[in-house]
Motif scaffolding. Structure first.
Motif, PDB file in Angstrom:
ATOM      1  N   VAL A 251       0.850  -1.192   0.000  1.00 23.27           N
ATOM      2  CA  VAL A 251       0.000   0.000   0.000  1.00 23.27           C
ATOM      3  C   VAL A 251       0.881   1.235   0.000  1.00 23.27           C
ATOM      4  O   VAL A 251       1.805   1.355   0.807  1.00 23.27           O
ATOM      5  N   VAL A 252       0.585   2.160  -0.917  1.00 14.00           N
ATOM      6  CA  VAL A 252       1.307   3.424  -1.004  1.00 14.00           C
ATOM      7  C   VAL A 252       0.367   4.562  -0.638  1.00 14.00           C
ATOM      8  O   VAL A 252      -0.723   4.693  -1.201  1.00 14.00           O
ATOM      9  N   ASN A 253       0.771   5.367   0.323  1.00 16.32           N
ATOM     10  CA  ASN A 253       0.019   6.571   0.709  1.00 16.32           C
ATOM     11  C   ASN A 253      -1.440   6.275   1.062  1.00 16.32           C
ATOM     12  O   ASN A 253      -2.345   7.034   0.699  1.00 16.32           O
ATOM     13  N   GLY A 254      -1.653   5.150   1.719  1.00 18.15           N
ATOM     14  CA  GLY A 254      -3.008   4.801   2.115  1.00 18.15           C
ATOM     15  C   GLY A 254      -3.925   4.488   0.955  1.00 18.15           C
ATOM     16  O   GLY A 254      -5.158   4.504   1.108  1.00 18.15           O
TER      17      GLY A 254
ATOM     18  N   THR B  67       5.709  24.029  -3.023  1.00 23.88           N
ATOM     19  CA  THR B  67       6.706  24.368  -2.001  1.00 23.88           C
ATOM     20  C   THR B  67       6.808  23.339  -0.884  1.00 23.88           C
ATOM     21  O   THR B  67       7.895  23.145  -0.327  1.00 23.88           O
ATOM     22  N   ARG B  68       5.735  22.685  -0.535  1.00 20.18           N
ATOM     23  CA  ARG B  68       5.736  21.805   0.635  1.00 20.18           C
ATOM     24  C   ARG B  68       6.257  20.411   0.290  1.00 20.18           C
ATOM     25  O   ARG B  68       5.873  19.824  -0.712  1.00 20.18           O
ATOM     26  N   VAL B  69       7.124  19.895   1.151  1.00 17.20           N
ATOM     27  CA  VAL B  69       7.617  18.526   1.005  1.00 17.20           C
ATOM     28  C   VAL B  69       6.496  17.556   1.363  1.00 17.20           C
ATOM     29  O   VAL B  69       5.838  17.705   2.392  1.00 17.20           O
ATOM     30  N   VAL B  70       6.263  16.574   0.518  1.00 16.94           N
ATOM     31  CA  VAL B  70       5.199  15.597   0.729  1.00 16.94           C
ATOM     32  C   VAL B  70       5.818  14.228   0.991  1.00 16.94           C
ATOM     33  O   VAL B  70       6.671  13.760   0.232  1.00 16.94           O
ATOM     34  N   SER B  71       5.381  13.584   2.070  1.00 20.98           N
ATOM     35  CA  SER B  71       5.854  12.253   2.408  1.00 20.98           C
ATOM     36  C   SER B  71       4.761  11.232   2.134  1.00 20.98           C
ATOM     37  O   SER B  71       3.596  11.473   2.444  1.00 20.98           O
ATOM     38  N   ALA B  72       5.143  10.103   1.568  1.00 16.16           N
ATOM     39  CA  ALA B  72       4.195   9.035   1.269  1.00 16.16           C
ATOM     40  C   ALA B  72       4.662   7.746   1.948  1.00 16.16           C
ATOM     41  O   ALA B  72       5.725   7.209   1.633  1.00 16.16           O
ATOM     42  N   LYS B  73       3.867   7.265   2.888  1.00 16.47           N
ATOM     43  CA  LYS B  73       4.200   6.030   3.594  1.00 16.47           C
ATOM     44  C   LYS B  73       3.910   4.826   2.704  1.00 16.47           C
ATOM     45  O   LYS B  73       2.882   4.776   2.023  1.00 16.47           O
ATOM     46  N   VAL B  74       4.819   3.872   2.719  1.00 14.18           N
ATOM     47  CA  VAL B  74       4.659   2.633   1.962  1.00 14.18           C
ATOM     48  C   VAL B  74       4.718   1.463   2.934  1.00 14.18           C
ATOM     49  O   VAL B  74       5.615   1.393   3.778  1.00 14.18           O
ATOM     50  N   SER B  75       3.766   0.544   2.835  1.00 10.86           N
ATOM     51  CA  SER B  75       3.791  -0.657   3.671  1.00 10.86           C
ATOM     52  C   SER B  75       3.806  -1.898   2.795  1.00 10.86           C
ATOM     53  O   SER B  75       3.066  -1.990   1.816  1.00 10.86           O
TER      54      SER B  75
ATOM     55  N   THR C 235       9.230   5.420   4.059  1.00  9.71           N
ATOM     56  CA  THR C 235       8.626   6.671   3.599  1.00  9.71           C
ATOM     57  C   THR C 235       9.377   7.238   2.407  1.00  9.71           C
ATOM     58  O   THR C 235      10.601   7.445   2.465  1.00  9.71           O
ATOM     59  N   LEU C 236       8.661   7.480   1.321  1.00  7.14           N
ATOM     60  CA  LEU C 236       9.197   8.168   0.154  1.00  7.14           C
ATOM     61  C   LEU C 236       8.913   9.660   0.308  1.00  7.14           C
ATOM     62  O   LEU C 236       7.836  10.043   0.762  1.00  7.14           O
ATOM     63  N   THR C 237       9.876  10.493  -0.078  1.00  6.71           N
ATOM     64  CA  THR C 237       9.748  11.942   0.086  1.00  6.71           C
ATOM     65  C   THR C 237       9.753  12.638  -1.265  1.00  6.71           C
ATOM     66  O   THR C 237      10.626  12.386  -2.092  1.00  6.71           O
TER      67      THR C 237
ATOM     68  N   THR D   8       3.006  -3.068  -6.872  1.00 13.03           N
ATOM     69  CA  THR D   8       1.775  -2.305  -7.020  1.00 13.03           C
ATOM     70  C   THR D   8       2.088  -1.065  -7.836  1.00 13.03           C
ATOM     71  O   THR D   8       3.252  -0.801  -8.172  1.00 13.03           O
ATOM     72  N   THR D   9       1.059  -0.292  -8.165  1.00 12.70           N
ATOM     73  CA  THR D   9       1.243   0.983  -8.847  1.00 12.70           C
ATOM     74  C   THR D   9       0.510   2.073  -8.069  1.00 12.70           C
ATOM     75  O   THR D   9      -0.401   1.794  -7.292  1.00 12.70           O
ATOM     76  N   PHE D  10       0.926   3.311  -8.277  1.00 11.92           N
ATOM     77  CA  PHE D  10       0.255   4.452  -7.659  1.00 11.92           C
ATOM     78  C   PHE D  10       0.458   5.669  -8.545  1.00 11.92           C
ATOM     79  O   PHE D  10       1.273   5.654  -9.473  1.00 11.92           O
ATOM     80  N   ARG D  11      -0.290   6.734  -8.265  1.00 15.67           N
ATOM     81  CA  ARG D  11      -0.207   7.940  -9.073  1.00 15.67           C
ATOM     82  C   ARG D  11       0.462   9.083  -8.312  1.00 15.67           C
ATOM     83  O   ARG D  11       0.245   9.239  -7.109  1.00 15.67           O
TER      84      ARG D  11
END
Length: 255
Positions: A38-41, A50-58, A105-107, A145-148
């Motif tokens: 699962v990527v980013n829920g 401007t804002r750094v976005v973190s995406a949790k991967v499980s 976590t991917l940043t 898996t894939t994600f956008r």
């Protein structure tokens, strides 16, 4: 400015053979299996300017001997975009004697001075991983898996004049824009279908009025007849590279 797509603490670190994890091929040994990734829920990763976005991967995996570790979690999108997390930044938690869930976590940093090609990063990404068991079984998948990854959108609405006499013309304007990762600014989103909606006073439901197409600069403009008090708003359904968004309603007092 390019969109920097980095793993937590590392970015495109080479393996001992000089290749990245993204260059591996599917394979493995033994009866280990990957049950779920699962990527980013399960939601797209939406990045602004401007804002750094973190995406949790499980990554959940199972082996009869138990899971030892996840060596890497790698994400690769439209060439040459790439992000990666190595085992030092991946935490594995046992769910049972045979099953563990490993997270990293991917940043996504749109303001970094280094990274990969900006706007080309929007689109479908593949998530690869390598998991090993306590008995040395292992499995690696390039596309577990894939994600956008999407460019953030903004949308405004203004209905005028306010107040207005019943039967008179109301002009509803607005702007649809999206993040530009090459300039780190928001720019008009051209030639997109946007729906004008109306909500009656004291109602909680919007209904569709008409479809409007954004101009070459992302501007929106249309007219309607004043009939009753209520709120007008524009709503954008989204695309594969830009998320859906609804503007805040603008109240019109009809007299």
């Amino acid at each position: 400015m390019r969109l920097a797509l980095l793993g937590t603490g590392v970015a495109l670190v080479a393996t001992a053979t000089g290749a990245t994890a993204a260059q591996a091929t599917d394979g493995g040994a033994g009866d280990i299996r990957i049950d779920k990734v699962v990527v980013n829920g399960g939601k797209p990763v939406v990045v602004g300017t401007t804002r750094v976005v973190s995406a949790k991967v499980s990554v959940t995996a199972t082996d009869d001997s138990g899971i030892a570790k996840t060596t890497y979690i790698s994400a690769f999108g439209p060439t040459p975009n790439f992000a990666q997390v190595w085992d030092d930044d991946i935490t594995c938690v046992k769910k049972s004697a045979t099953t563990s869930t490993c997270t990293g976590t991917l940043t996504f940093d749109p303001t970094a001075a280094t990274g990969f090609v900006g706007n080309s990063a929007a689109g479908t990404w593949k998530l690869g991983t390598l998991v090993s068991a306590n008995d040395y079984d292992y499995i690696h998948r390039d596309a577990a898996t894939t994600f956008r990854v999407q460019r953030d959108t903004r949308l405004t609405t203004n209905a005028a004049p306010e107040p207005v006499k019943k039967g008179r013309t109301i002009t509803v304007t607005g702007v649809l824009s999206r993040a530009d990762w090459d300039t780190n600014k928001y720019a008009g989103y051209a030639k997109q279908k946007v729906t004008l909606q109306f909500r009656k006073k004291n109602s909680s439901t919007y209904t569709n009025v008409k479809t409007v197409t954004s101009s070459s600069t992302g501007t929106l403009k249309t007219t309607v007849k004043a009939s009753q008090d209520g709120y007008f708003r524009y709503r954008f359904a989204g695309t594969s590279t830009a998320p859906a968004i609804a503007a805040a309603g603008d109240y019109v007092d009809v007299r």
